[in-house]
Design a protein around this motif. Sequence first.
Motif, short mmCIF file in Angstrom:
data_model
loop_
_atom_site.label_atom_id
_atom_site.label_comp_id
_atom_site.label_asym_id
_atom_site.label_seq_id
_atom_site.Cartn_x
_atom_site.Cartn_y
_atom_site.Cartn_z
N ALA A 1 -24.95 -42.91 11.60
CA ALA A 1 -24.32 -42.21 10.48
C ALA A 1 -24.53 -42.97 9.17
CB ALA A 1 -22.83 -42.01 10.76
N ALA A 2 -24.42 -44.30 9.22
CA ALA A 2 -24.63 -45.10 8.01
C ALA A 2 -26.06 -44.96 7.49
CB ALA A 2 -24.31 -46.57 8.29
N ALA A 3 -27.03 -44.93 8.41
CA ALA A 3 -28.43 -44.75 8.00
C ALA A 3 -28.66 -43.37 7.40
CB ALA A 3 -29.36 -44.97 9.20
N LEU A 4 -28.01 -42.36 7.98
CA LEU A 4 -28.15 -41.01 7.44
C LEU A 4 -27.50 -40.88 6.07
CD1 LEU A 4 -27.52 -38.89 10.68
CD2 LEU A 4 -29.63 -38.98 9.34
N VAL A 5 -26.40 -41.59 5.84
CA VAL A 5 -25.76 -41.57 4.53
C VAL A 5 -26.73 -42.07 3.47
CG1 VAL A 5 -23.99 -42.69 3.11
CG2 VAL A 5 -23.38 -41.74 5.33
N GLU A 6 -27.46 -43.15 3.77
CA GLU A 6 -28.44 -43.68 2.82
C GLU A 6 -29.54 -42.66 2.53
OE1 GLU A 6 -29.95 -47.35 4.27
OE2 GLU A 6 -28.00 -48.40 4.19
N ASP A 7 -30.03 -41.99 3.58
CA ASP A 7 -31.10 -41.02 3.38
C ASP A 7 -30.62 -39.80 2.59
OD1 ASP A 7 -32.89 -42.61 4.67
OD2 ASP A 7 -32.86 -41.52 6.56
N VAL A 8 -29.40 -39.36 2.85
CA VAL A 8 -28.86 -38.22 2.10
C VAL A 8 -28.67 -38.61 0.64
CG1 VAL A 8 -26.87 -36.70 1.84
CG2 VAL A 8 -27.79 -37.14 4.12
N ASP A 9 -28.25 -39.84 0.38
CA ASP A 9 -28.13 -40.31 -1.02
C ASP A 9 -29.49 -40.29 -1.71
OD1 ASP A 9 -25.43 -40.68 -0.74
OD2 ASP A 9 -25.56 -42.84 -0.36
N GLU A 10 -30.53 -40.69 -0.99
CA GLU A 10 -31.88 -40.66 -1.56
C GLU A 10 -32.30 -39.23 -1.89
OE1 GLU A 10 -34.45 -42.53 1.23
OE2 GLU A 10 -33.59 -44.54 0.96
N VAL A 11 -31.97 -38.30 -1.01
CA VAL A 11 -32.31 -36.89 -1.26
C VAL A 11 -31.59 -36.38 -2.49
CG1 VAL A 11 -32.03 -34.55 -0.36
CG2 VAL A 11 -32.92 -36.33 1.12
N GLU A 12 -30.31 -36.71 -2.62
CA GLU A 12 -29.56 -36.26 -3.79
C GLU A 12 -30.16 -36.80 -5.08
OE1 GLU A 12 -24.98 -35.46 -2.68
OE2 GLU A 12 -25.57 -37.55 -2.54
N LEU A 13 -30.53 -38.09 -5.09
CA LEU A 13 -31.15 -38.66 -6.28
C LEU A 13 -32.47 -37.99 -6.59
CD1 LEU A 13 -30.47 -42.48 -5.69
CD2 LEU A 13 -29.38 -40.99 -7.37
N SER A 14 -33.23 -37.66 -5.56
CA SER A 14 -34.53 -37.01 -5.78
C SER A 14 -34.36 -35.59 -6.30
CB SER A 14 -35.31 -37.00 -4.46
OG SER A 14 -36.55 -36.35 -4.62
N VAL A 15 -33.38 -34.87 -5.74
CA VAL A 15 -33.17 -33.47 -6.16
C VAL A 15 -32.78 -33.39 -7.63
CG1 VAL A 15 -31.61 -31.50 -5.89
CG2 VAL A 15 -32.64 -32.55 -3.88
N PHE A 16 -31.94 -34.32 -8.08
CA PHE A 16 -31.43 -34.26 -9.45
C PHE A 16 -32.19 -35.17 -10.41
CE2 PHE A 16 -27.80 -32.92 -6.83
CZ PHE A 16 -27.52 -31.72 -7.44
N SER A 17 -33.33 -35.68 -9.99
CA SER A 17 -34.15 -36.49 -10.90
C SER A 17 -34.96 -35.58 -11.81
CB SER A 17 -35.08 -37.39 -10.09
OG SER A 17 -36.07 -36.63 -9.43
N GLU A 18 -35.55 -36.17 -12.84
CA GLU A 18 -36.37 -35.41 -13.77
C GLU A 18 -37.75 -35.10 -13.21
OE1 GLU A 18 -35.33 -34.10 -16.55
OE2 GLU A 18 -33.33 -34.98 -16.28
N ASP A 19 -38.14 -35.83 -12.18
CA ASP A 19 -39.46 -35.60 -11.58
C ASP A 19 -39.45 -34.32 -10.75
OD1 ASP A 19 -40.25 -38.00 -12.68
OD2 ASP A 19 -39.66 -39.14 -10.89
N ARG A 20 -40.62 -33.72 -10.65
CA ARG A 20 -40.77 -32.55 -9.79
C ARG A 20 -41.08 -33.02 -8.38
NH1 ARG A 20 -43.42 -27.29 -12.61
NH2 ARG A 20 -42.16 -27.29 -14.50
N THR A 21 -40.14 -32.81 -7.47
CA THR A 21 -40.29 -33.27 -6.09
C THR A 21 -40.12 -32.10 -5.14
OG1 THR A 21 -37.92 -33.81 -6.03
CG2 THR A 21 -39.46 -35.59 -6.62
N ASN A 22 -40.75 -32.23 -3.99
CA ASN A 22 -40.63 -31.21 -2.95
C ASN A 22 -39.71 -31.76 -1.86
OD1 ASN A 22 -40.93 -28.99 -1.31
ND2 ASN A 22 -42.92 -29.63 -0.50
N ASP A 23 -38.42 -31.54 -2.01
CA ASP A 23 -37.42 -32.11 -1.11
C ASP A 23 -37.06 -31.20 0.07
OD1 ASP A 23 -36.87 -34.56 -2.63
OD2 ASP A 23 -36.13 -33.17 -4.14
N SER A 24 -37.54 -29.98 0.08
CA SER A 24 -37.15 -29.04 1.14
C SER A 24 -37.49 -29.54 2.53
CB SER A 24 -37.80 -27.68 0.89
OG SER A 24 -37.40 -27.14 -0.34
#
Length: 325
Positions: free
Chosen positions: A159-182
């Motif tokens: 669960a702790a490892a998944l929390v880190e990965d979900v945080d990374e996804v959130e940062l990527s989704v709301f970043s200014e860069d165009r990313t394909n997070d789906s």
Amino acid sequence: MIVDSAVYRAGTRVPLDVETADLAAMRARCGAGEFVWVGMHAPTSDELEEVAAAFDLHPLAVEDAVSAHQRPKLERYDETLFLVLKTLWYVDAEDAVETGEICLFVGPDFVISVRHGEGGALRQARVDLEARQAVLAHGPSAVVYAVCDQVVDGYEQVAAALVEDVDEVELSVFSEDRTNDSPRIYVLKRELSEMRRAVHPLRDPLGRFANGTVHGIDRDAAPYFRDVTDHLSRTSETVDELDGLLSTAFDAHLARISLQQNEDMRKISAGAALIVVPTLIAGVYGMNFDHMPELHWQFGYLWALLLMVGTSAGLLWFFKKSGWL
């Protein structure tokens, strides 16, 4: 194969003068308050049948332990409890939750642990439990507690490892860069589903252990199980929260894609307008008619150029002001 087997008395490992592979003899040597703990890893049907014969295990439970594709559950066969737990470990490079399985046969004078998969090795759990004589004195219930505690600790690590990965996804989704997070969001939601299938069904058996309502589990061991149940509940809540965060992140990702497409269309439209208007003027003045404004004027050519540049500059100012460019 049998990884380890031993007899315990009053929280202490008892040295024996019989072969540890001779399980029937080991069980026969058990006196009042003593029990045998046999640990097995990925046994064959024949190996498990030999153990079943020595400890009178129910054939249905033995069949489930061999197949190793069970959901977490607690069942009773006469005086024997059959507990199934799913083990989890996380492969960070692949965002993958790998699963294994531990089956426990718990009787008045024995515990048989059958492990499948690479994760969830019980050697350390045995060593730690042998160092805690007061806990091990609870008999087979102590082994059940130690195994459940190790498995749930593994859940918390995943669960702790998944929390880190979900945080990374959130940062990527709301970043200014165009990313394909789906794709990554889908993979993480799938792994959370895998984890949920291991965590949620285990709440009922552990809750019954914590309440001291299961015959064959020492009521005095209930406080230990309450501690494990608390950790399991916390992990379960984390899984649900992460799933909700990923759903929100996916919706936000789709909204950002739609917004980016609208911005792209505005820019394309503005760019097209900057080309179309001068082209229109040039097209009009390029028609073969004699009677056109300023056609025979000495500065007609310059007038047409200035008109094209002026309209383009006006459009560019308008698009900049409105945020289209």
